[in-house]
Design an enzyme around this catalytic site. Sequence first.
Site, short mmCIF file in Angstrom:
data_model
loop_
_atom_site.label_atom_id
_atom_site.label_comp_id
_atom_site.label_asym_id
_atom_site.label_seq_id
_atom_site.Cartn_x
_atom_site.Cartn_y
_atom_site.Cartn_z
N THR A 118 0.86 -1.20 0.00
CA THR A 118 0.00 0.00 0.00
C THR A 118 0.89 1.24 0.00
O THR A 118 1.66 1.45 0.93
CB THR A 118 -0.90 -0.02 1.24
OG1 THR A 118 -1.66 -1.23 1.21
CG2 THR A 118 -1.84 1.17 1.28
N CYS A 257 -3.12 -2.24 8.95
CA CYS A 257 -3.55 -1.55 7.73
C CYS A 257 -4.43 -0.32 7.98
O CYS A 257 -4.03 0.79 7.66
CB CYS A 257 -4.27 -2.53 6.83
SG CYS A 257 -3.31 -4.00 6.53
C1 UGA Z 1 -7.93 -4.75 5.86
C2 UGA Z 1 -8.89 -4.76 4.66
O1 UGA Z 1 -10.14 -5.34 5.04
C3 UGA Z 1 -8.29 -5.57 3.50
O2 UGA Z 1 -9.15 -5.48 2.37
C4 UGA Z 1 -6.93 -4.97 3.14
O3 UGA Z 1 -6.29 -5.69 2.11
C5 UGA Z 1 -6.04 -5.00 4.36
O4 UGA Z 1 -6.67 -4.25 5.42
C6 UGA Z 1 -4.72 -4.34 3.99
O5 UGA Z 1 -4.71 -3.16 3.71
O6 UGA Z 1 -3.72 -5.06 3.87
P1 UGA Z 1 -7.32 -6.45 7.84
O7 UGA Z 1 -6.48 -5.35 8.39
O8 UGA Z 1 -6.77 -7.82 7.75
O9 UGA Z 1 -7.80 -6.09 6.33
O10 UGA Z 1 -8.60 -6.53 8.77
P2 UGA Z 1 -10.17 -6.30 8.64
O11 UGA Z 1 -10.85 -7.60 8.63
O12 UGA Z 1 -10.49 -5.37 7.55
O13 UGA Z 1 -10.46 -5.59 10.05
C7 UGA Z 1 -9.85 -4.35 10.38
C8 UGA Z 1 -10.25 -3.91 11.76
O14 UGA Z 1 -11.61 -3.49 11.81
C9 UGA Z 1 -10.13 -5.00 12.83
O15 UGA Z 1 -9.61 -4.42 14.01
C10 UGA Z 1 -11.55 -5.48 13.04
O16 UGA Z 1 -11.79 -6.03 14.31
C11 UGA Z 1 -12.30 -4.18 12.84
N1 UGA Z 1 -13.70 -4.39 12.42
C12 UGA Z 1 -13.98 -4.87 11.19
C13 UGA Z 1 -14.73 -4.07 13.30
O17 UGA Z 1 -14.51 -3.63 14.45
N2 UGA Z 1 -16.02 -4.25 12.87
C14 UGA Z 1 -16.32 -4.73 11.65
O18 UGA Z 1 -17.53 -4.86 11.32
C15 UGA Z 1 -15.26 -5.05 10.77
#
Ligand code: UGA
Length: 426
Positions: A118, A257
């Site tokens: 990124t 991220c």
């Molecule tokens: C995120 C993006 O979803 C990916 O598409 C992207 O490729 C990646 O970053 C990156 O830039 O490499 P990731 O960091 O693995 O992926 O995690 P997510 O599943 O997106 O969750 C991010 C944060 O949001 C976590 O702390 C999660 O607990 C929180 N979250 C997510 C919530 O609190 N509520 C939700 O409904 C969804």
Amino acid sequence: MNITFIGTGYVGLVSGVMMSYFGHNVTCLDTNHTKISQLKSGRLPIYEPGLENYLNSKIKFIDQYQDIPTATDAVFITVGTPSLPSGEADLSYIFGAIDNLIECLKTDSNILTVIKSTVPPGTCKKIEDYLAKKGSRLKVAANPEFLREGKAIEDFLHPDRIVIGIDNPQDLRVLENIYQPLTKKNIPLVVTDSVTAEMIKYASNSFLAAKVAFINEMADLCEVVNADIEKLAYGIGLDHRIGKDFLKAGPGFGGSCFPKDILALSTLTKKYKIDSLVLDSVIQANKIRTDNMVDKISRAVGGNLKGKNITILGLAFKAGTDDVRSSPAIKIIELLQAQKAHITTYDPIAKTDLAEVKIAASANEACDNADALVVVTEWPEFKNLDFEKIYKMMKNKIIIDLRNMLDSHTLTAMGFKYYGVGIPSC
Ligand code: UGA
């Protein structure tokens, strides 16, 4: 196709393994010799569920740039772009990789260098200028990744889209061939210029982070007006313009991220003297989220955390990963410790070296003599704990479920005082 990946972190390793599963000949390079010797012996240095099942003989691991196969069609750069103290993305690992490539590939090499890390808008153009200055004929494309940790295989095999940013249309063919196993399944290919592709990645992560910050604010409101955030999320999520994903209230977003990318985008707006009211509010909202969660825990135990035994279930920033970078759990532990609480923690996979934190071998063990049990990471196994046993082990029967994942009715019937996030019983 013959593909090389530089950097075997989450993105590089998952993408490399999955590209080899598609039948491409893949070489993964990392200058960390320990990682490479681990990988050579078939062990994965990261936790990504199911990834080991996709390891195959078409992937090779090397730790020297001069071992990159000369027949490579594309080199994917998948190194880290952490935050600098200024908030900007640190591009030194990217340019370090480019320097090494220039040095080890022949000057007439016109291999396509694909930036998967990124990076801020304009980075590919900067790299193109840098290569031209160095007399290199390497070509550049942007191809941001959208893999979630813990769900990376699913995301790789069934992406919503593939984004390619290319400034010279002739360079597109290589990437079209590489992604053919996905595009033939009608996965949309978004082809644009490199700056727009870079912006798509930052905007995607920032928008998703904004959704999380929004639902968390609604959860706070639900608590005071006695509404139910779970039903609210369902009710608004059915509107296809809103969408049901990323509406789970919790302890705030973390990981390597969202926090980094939204900060980088906001820093960029400052550089260009553009207002960034939305981005800055999301950053601020997420910053205070963990403070609010600690206030919630404090209120639940009677308003004073000093000397209280608090059990924290989960260290990872979300379930399905061992990653604790910017994890709400870690921030919450630090804040609780600042108020002199004693912390015992358990996580099935993730680890911490935080001082004065007791690491338990099981969730049950972590609950012994606890004044409160706090669920921070939504590991599915926490749903099925033996709460009858835990009830007997805890000093005070208080559960604070920051992921709304436990059965509040059953726990309340057992005699626990149960607090969720944004639900009426709070
Ligand atoms: C995120 C993006 O979803 C990916 O598409 C992207 O490729 C990646 O970053 C990156 O830039 O490499 P990731 O960091 O693995 O992926 O995690 P997510 O599943 O997106 O969750 C991010 C944060 O949001 C976590 O702390 C999660 O607990 C929180 N979250 C997510 C919530 O609190 N509520 C939700 O409904 C969804």
